[in-house]
Structure formats: C-alpha cells, structure tokens
Design an enzyme around this catalytic site. Structure first.
Site, PDB file in Angstrom:
ATOM      1  N   CYS A 338       9.734  -5.094   7.945  1.00 17.43           N
ATOM      2  CA  CYS A 338       8.978  -3.984   9.081  1.00 17.43           C
ATOM      3  C   CYS A 338       9.977  -4.500  10.225  1.00 17.43           C
ATOM      4  CB  CYS A 338       7.133  -4.345   8.546  1.00 17.43           C
ATOM      5  SG  CYS A 338       6.816  -4.320   7.939  1.00 17.43           S
ATOM      6  N   ARG A 367       8.000 -15.552   0.645  1.00 18.43           N
ATOM      7  CA  ARG A 367       6.306 -15.691   0.638  1.00 18.43           C
ATOM      8  C   ARG A 367       6.460 -17.121   0.059  1.00 18.43           C
ATOM      9  NH1 ARG A 367       3.283  -9.356   1.340  1.00 18.43           N
ATOM     10  NH2 ARG A 367       4.775  -9.229   2.201  1.00 18.43           N
ATOM     11  N   GLN A 385       9.941  -6.060  -2.581  1.00 21.15           N
ATOM     12  CA  GLN A 385       9.184  -4.555  -1.485  1.00 21.15           C
ATOM     13  C   GLN A 385      10.231  -3.450  -1.976  1.00 21.15           C
ATOM     14  OE1 GLN A 385       8.085  -6.138   1.705  1.00 21.15           O
ATOM     15  NE2 GLN A 385       6.064  -6.052   1.054  1.00 21.15           N
ATOM     16  N   ASP A 387      10.046  -0.841  -0.357  1.00 23.00           N
ATOM     17  CA  ASP A 387       9.382  -0.843   0.830  1.00 23.00           C
ATOM     18  C   ASP A 387      10.020   0.842   1.824  1.00 23.00           C
ATOM     19  OD1 ASP A 387       7.727  -1.128   2.711  1.00 23.00           O
ATOM     20  OD2 ASP A 387       8.951  -3.353   3.799  1.00 23.00           O
ATOM     21  N   HIS A 389       8.920   2.915   5.896  1.00 31.25           N
ATOM     22  CA  HIS A 389       8.703   2.927   7.507  1.00 31.25           C
ATOM     23  C   HIS A 389       8.561   3.877   8.113  1.00 31.25           C
ATOM     24  CE1 HIS A 389       8.373  -1.984   6.304  1.00 31.25           C
ATOM     25  NE2 HIS A 389       7.297  -1.169   6.687  1.00 31.25           N
ATOM     26  N   LYS A 473      -6.203   2.159   5.884  1.00 31.09           N
ATOM     27  CA  LYS A 473      -5.038   2.406   4.848  1.00 31.09           C
ATOM     28  C   LYS A 473      -5.764   2.859   3.193  1.00 31.09           C
ATOM     29  CE  LYS A 473      -6.163  -1.794   3.346  1.00 31.09           C
ATOM     30  NZ  LYS A 473      -5.005  -3.672   2.412  1.00 31.09           N
ATOM     31  N   HIS A 519       3.549   1.858   7.171  1.00 28.89           N
ATOM     32  CA  HIS A 519       4.522   1.451   5.887  1.00 28.89           C
ATOM     33  C   HIS A 519       3.932   1.792   4.651  1.00 28.89           C
ATOM     34  CE1 HIS A 519       4.008  -2.207   8.361  1.00 28.89           C
ATOM     35  NE2 HIS A 519       3.418  -1.799   8.784  1.00 28.89           N
TER      36      HIS A 519
END
Length: 647
Positions: A338, A367, A385, A387, A389, A473, A519
């Site tokens: 992000c 992580r 991910q 991912d 945005h 979410k 996200h």
RNA sequence: GCCGAAAUAGCUCAGUUGGUAGAGCGACUCAUUCGUAAUGAGUAGGUCUGGGGUUCGAGUCCCCAUCUCGGCUCCA
C-alpha cells in the site's frame, strides 16, 4: 398450566414444572430418544430442568449445533472424571466444547505427564464411566460454598474462576464422583455418549497468558453412535490425504529449504506454472475491469513506513531494518504494497476525472511471523499478494465494491468454489472514537458494502466491531470438501493511508478532496490460495490450470520416439504434456498412483505409432478409446475453452 | 516466541535393555519388448539434521543449535 411455543409457532399447554424431555415424549417417543437438550426463550438447558413459565421452546438433537455442544460439553466433564480417577489429585482448568469435540485443561499431579500412550486408557475409562449412565446433577451454590468446596479439593484454578463470578449465578454439575464448576448446559446423563476418542494432547497457558502456568490440554471427541466416529476418523484421514504439503511434494509444486530459511517457500517449475496460470487469469480479468499493472521495489525507506504508520506499530516485531554504508540510513523489506502505491498516487496531481484509479501488482511482501505460526504455504514469511489499490471518491465506493465482487465471483466460479460466504466487518456499535475517518464517510461505506452484497444476492454475515480502525471490510470464505472454512478474498476500505500520505484530487468544485482507498486481494496471497486450491481439489486442478494436462506413456522403449513426437505435436496444439519413458511398467505406475494427479494418460504402442493415434485414459473415469493426436488436442482445447469461456 | 513430539537412503518408514545401518518404493545397469493394479536379476545411494558430552563402544543416553509437526499466543 404454562404455554409452550414451538419453533413452528404452534402452542401447547403443559403443567408447570414440565421438563423438556416430557415435552419431547408428548410429541413422539422417537423424538424423546434422539433429543439431547432444549432451550427456553433462547437459553439452552438440560432436558430434566423443570419449566415453570410460558416460553419459546426448541428441542435440540445431534444435528443441531446446540445439541452437539451440550453433548461435547458433557463429554468434557466425563473426560475430566476419567482423568480424576486415573490420576487423583489432578487440578482442573476449563473444559469447553469446541467446533469439533472438546478439550479440558488439566494440571496432573507432580510427576505425571499425560501422553499419547495414555489416550486408550482415558478412552476406556470414559466409556466405562459413560456406561454407568450417571445423571448430571445441577446444583446452585453460593460463592462462599463454592470457594470452600473447590478449595477443599485443592482446585486452585477453579477457585480463581469462582472469584470472578457473581454470587447467586454459580452452579455445579455432578456426575458420579466428579463435581465441576459449570453453568451448563449438559445432557441429563452420560448414557448417549457411545463412542469416545481422545484426539490430541498439547499444552496451553492458563487463561491464555504466557506468564501463567502451563496446563495440559487434552482434546477429545465423542459421538452418539460408533458409525459417526468412524465417519469422523475417515474424514480426518481424507484431510491428511488432501494436505497441500503432501500433495505439493508429490506434484513437485514447491519446496522449503532449511538453508534458505523457514517460512520461505520456493516454487518449483510445476508450481510456478500453476501460479503463473492463476496470475495470467487474474491479470486478464483485471485488464477488463480497468486496472493498471505497476511494479514497485521490495524495500522501502524507514521514512515511508513512518509516514504510513506501520513503523510505530510493527517496527520491533518485524524483520529488522536493512542498513546501508550511509550512517543512519535504513530500509525495510516491504510488509505490504500500500505505501508504495500511495506514493504512485501522489506522484502527480490527480483530478476527479482520473478516479477511480486502480493500480494492481503481484507484490511480494515479507512479514516476520512467529515461528510457531508457520504452516506449509498457508502461513509463510515471504509471500505474494494479488494486490490492488483503488483510489476513488467516497460516492464511488459502492460501485467499486460491486466491481471487485464481480472479479471475486468470476474466480470462484472458475475454480468451482461453490460453498462460499461473506463476512462484512463494521464498526463497533458503541465505541466509535477509535475509528479514523468522518462519520459521514463511514456511514456511506458501510451502507455501500451492505447494499453491494444485497445486489449481488450474496449471503453476508455482519460482524460489528470487527472492522479495522481505518475502515470497514468484506471478507470471502470458502468451504472446502471437508467443510473447513478458509478465508480468501478480502476488500477493505481505508480512510487512514490517504490521510497519512496527504493524497488529494481536485474535484468538480476546483477544491482539493481526500480520495478513499480500497485494498483488495481476490486470492489473498498466491501461496495461501494455491494451498487452499490444492486442498479443495485434492490436487485435481481444473484442466486449464493443471501443470500437466497429459502424460504420454510408451508401452516400450521402441515407441519412445513416437511418444516424443506426440508430445511435441500436442504442445504445438496447446496441450501441456510430457513423456514418461523411464520404464515400461505402465500398469504398475497407474496402480501405484504415481500418476494420480495427471488428468489424462496417453498410452502409445505399435498400433498408435502406425496410425498416428493415442489410447486415451481419463483418470478416475477410465478408457476413452483410441483417437488421433489432433483430435485429442482438440478435445482438450474444447474442454478448456468451455471452462474458460466465462472468464 | 512458549509447551510438547519428531528428525534414519530421493520417498514412506523399521531399527528390540548402547555392540558391524535395514526394508519397500524410486534411481541406475543388464536381460525382457511386454497393452492398463506388480517382468526378472543385479548395482549404487546414509558423517543416522548439525555441534558438543557420557561410555571400551552412541542411530540409541545427556546438553546445545537447526528444521518439521501438534497446540498456545499472534496475524498489517
């Protein structure tokens, strides 16, 4: 007389003091046999508790969650009784029913350790005690009496629990020689417990606090019929068979290396092919939905994460910074994409006409998960991910949600995830000061999510207080063939990062406005998704996705060249095939399941070599006869086209 | 991270109270040329996860580390 209202709305009258069991008997003797517990006005109670007031009444059998709960809770007491008999002086913690069975936290007397070898002993004792058909006797007790009673038994953990309870609300349940602090509900006696299995032993901190003593947690499961236990054990076996770690090894999809480090998966060629297929599939869809692909670096400066707020929150518990020769310069492995994407948004002035801006990246993040938490591909320290945005105006949130949901639904349909459900996580109803963002925007976004689910006809469970501090979410869970629930896709609204990065767009009013960030990751992560996909399909991936669509087996070395020729022609025609000419023991390979994950086996010999054909066997379905190479390629192509036409 | 259990050939595992390291499958070689649940014979593969210790002697007992598993806790 009291009025009893049944779930169907019908009402019957009974004498005051009637029990649940008597009501069941008044309906049918069969029902009375099967019933395990009942509820009055939504509160589950024992069948032998007298009912003295008008009430909404429900009977629970094994098939009801409440019935199972009472059954397993009683079984926990039964196991405690067995453990007390086997190891007198054992102290007891808590013993609840759980999703599959129950556990009891115990502290055996000094010098005693409960091990797997003891399971059979415990099971036998439990079965023996159950056969005595002892009643569970409920007794209200004052706090002082309770403290005295359990104190005399030396049950310090129980006394600690009692300290926290309110006087007047305390009850005990006794069966045989075992009395436990408990609010119930229970079976009225232990007779229905017919099949017993102690499943695991582990340890757990008292009250989940690592500074408190460590108790032994004994897990078990019980059933009213032996057949149900057998089915359960078969299901466990099936789960082991489907374990993605096992199948991943068999199919050579991914590996771990002690030398590389724990929790760091490496994708082998076949696994990479599978993953790339999934990535291409999603990229194609995203292109249609107006996403733009970007690529960002794997590290970011400390300043980036100070701005995003992640540094303050997670700095210490993460991978430690990367230092450079420059004094004081620090970089971090990126734990999420992000902030980088925010930087892209902020790169140039944005107009309302640019929104929604959708930027996507298969972004690999790192992580530092606790070592005990690592598990196959589902929990790792480096993962990618899928991912993206979306930066949009507040009033565009609902539309964007609908579009993301479309993507997720396309994916689920393509991969045959039929049993899925959604969870909407909203703000706590009362404490709202911890949430960032304006009341107006939150309200809009929460409504948008709820409406989007309604419009899609998606059954969604609403959970209050589950929202992140930065926004509400929507999570998607799928249930696999064994009924296990997996969280996959997620869509999250974020008011925080646009604020922290001071992101803006110029509105129609020529004023600066703050965009909303969404996200979203339909797969969640490639690693976890592939793990779930493996367990969901037991390694039998859809034909368009599987790394090997067909394996060609020459019946002898003489036909190896022909097999290679077939392979080349199939590959030209778009079929992913390989030759297995290591030996001619075709029958045994098939029997030994060496090829069990390959959808099509093509056997070639003299006849096929002469006629330019292959003998086709579809795994699990049998022979499909001899066909020309191009016909087989077309057949595969047609099946794949049919599968993928809706993507 | 914590508690517990494991770690033996490429894979799945056996290895009795400490006394020469094993099987099946796989791989390789030779013979066999075979049609869908077992062709035959042979060969090669192991510093028993790594490092210390006890012992005349350690795969086996003890300590430390690594990794894996089952839980606890955690999960941006």
């Amino acid at each position: 007389m009291i009025k009893i209202t049944f779930p169907d709305g019908s009402v019957r009258e009974y004498d005051s003091g009637v029990t649940g069991l008597q009501i069941a008997e008044s309906i049918s003797s069969r029902l009375a046999q099967d019933v395990l517990a009942c509820s009055i006005n939504g509160k589950t109670i024992e069948l032998n508790r007298p009912i003295t007031e008008d009430a909404e009444f429900t009977l629970y059998k094994w098939d009801d969650a409440e019935g199972k709960h009472a059954f397993w809770h009683t079984s926990a007491h039964l196991m405690a009784e067995a453990i007390q008999e086997l190891w007198p002086g054992t102290q007891f913690g808590i013993g609840p029913a759980i999703e599959n069975g129950f556990y009891y936290d115990v502290m055996p007397p000094a010098g005693v350790t409960i091990r797997e070898e003891d399971f059979v002993k415990i099971e036998k004792k439990m079965a023996e005690l159950a056969q005595r058909k002892e009643s569970l006797v409920r007794k209200p007790i004052t706090k002082a009496e309770a403290l005295n009673f359990f104190g005399n038994l030396g049950q310090t953990y129980k006394n600690e629990l009692i300290e926290d309870l309110e006087d007047g609300s305390i009850t005990t349940y006794t069966q045989g020689n075992f009395t436990d602090l408990c609010r119930g509900p229970h079976l009225q006696n232990t007779a229905p417990i017919k099949a017993v299995k102690v499943t695991a032993v582990s340890s757990a901190y008292w009250r989940g606090d690592e500074k408190r003593p460590m108790l032994t947690r004994v897990y078990g499961i019980t059933f009213p019929k032996k057949k149900l236990l057998d089915e359960y054990l078969a299901m466990i076996e099936e789960a082991k068979r489907r374990d993605h770690r096992k199948i991943g090894k068999e199919m050579e999809l991914f590996m771990f290396s002690e030398m590389v480090g724990k929790g760091l998966p490496m994708w082998l060629p076949k696994g990479t092919m599978l993953r790339l297929k999934l990535e291409e599939f999603l990229k194609e869809i995203q292109k249609r939905f107006g996403y733009q692909q970007v690529i960002t670096p794997h590290i970011g400066s400390k300043n980036l994460y100070i701005t995003s707020g992640h540094y303050a929150k997670y700095g210490k518990d993460s991978f430690q910074p990367i230092h450079t020769p420059e004094e004081g310069e620090e970089y971090f492995l990126k734990p999420m994409n992000c902030p980088h994407h925010c930087a892209i948004y902020g790169w140039k002035p944005r107009s309302y006409k640019d929104l929604p801006l959708r930027i996507a990246e298969f972004g690999t993040v790192y992580r530092y998960e606790q070592s005990g938490e690592l598990h196959g591909l589902t929990r790792v320290r480096g993962f990618t991910q899928d991912d993206a945005h979306i930066f949009c105006r507040p009033e565009q949130v609902k539309d964007e949600f609908l579009r993301v949901m479309d993507i997720i639904l396309i994916i689920f349909r393509a991969l045959n995830f039929e049993n899925f459900e959604a969870q909407i996580s909203l703000r706590d109803k009362v404490n709202r000061e911890k949430y960032i963002g304006s009341e107006d925007n939150w309200e809009k976004a929460e409504q948008a999510i709820i409406e989007a689910c309604e419009e899609k006809g998606l059954p969604a469970r609403i959970e209050y207080g589950e929202a992140a501090f930065y926004g509400p979410k929507l999570d998607f869970m799928v249930k696999d063939a064994l009924g296990r629930r997996w969280q996959l896709g997620t869509i999250q609204v974020d008011y925080n990062l646009p604020e922290r990065f001071q992101l803006e767009y110029t509105g129609t009013d020529n004023q600066k406005h703050r965009p909303v960030m969404i996200h979203r990751a339909p797969f969640g992560s490639m690693e976890r998704f592939v793990a779930v996909l493996i367990e969901h399909t037991a390694g039998k991936f859809p034909l368009w996705l599987t790394p090997d669509q067909a394996v060609i087996l020459p019946i002898s070395d003489k036909y190896n060249d022909y097999a290679k020729d077939v392979c080349a022609r199939l590959e030209m025609a778009g079929v992913r095939a390989s030759v297995d000419d290591r030996s001619e023991k075709i029958g045994r390979k098939i029997r030994d399941n060496e090829l069990k994950h390959i959808p099509y086996l093509l056997i070639v010999g003299e006849k096929e070599a002469e006629t330019g054909t292959v003998a086709v066997r579809k795994q699990g379905e049998g022979d499909e006869g001899v066909m020309a190479i191009e016909d087989f390629a077309k057949k595969v192509g047609d099946i794949v086209a049919d599968m993928t036409k809706n993507f």
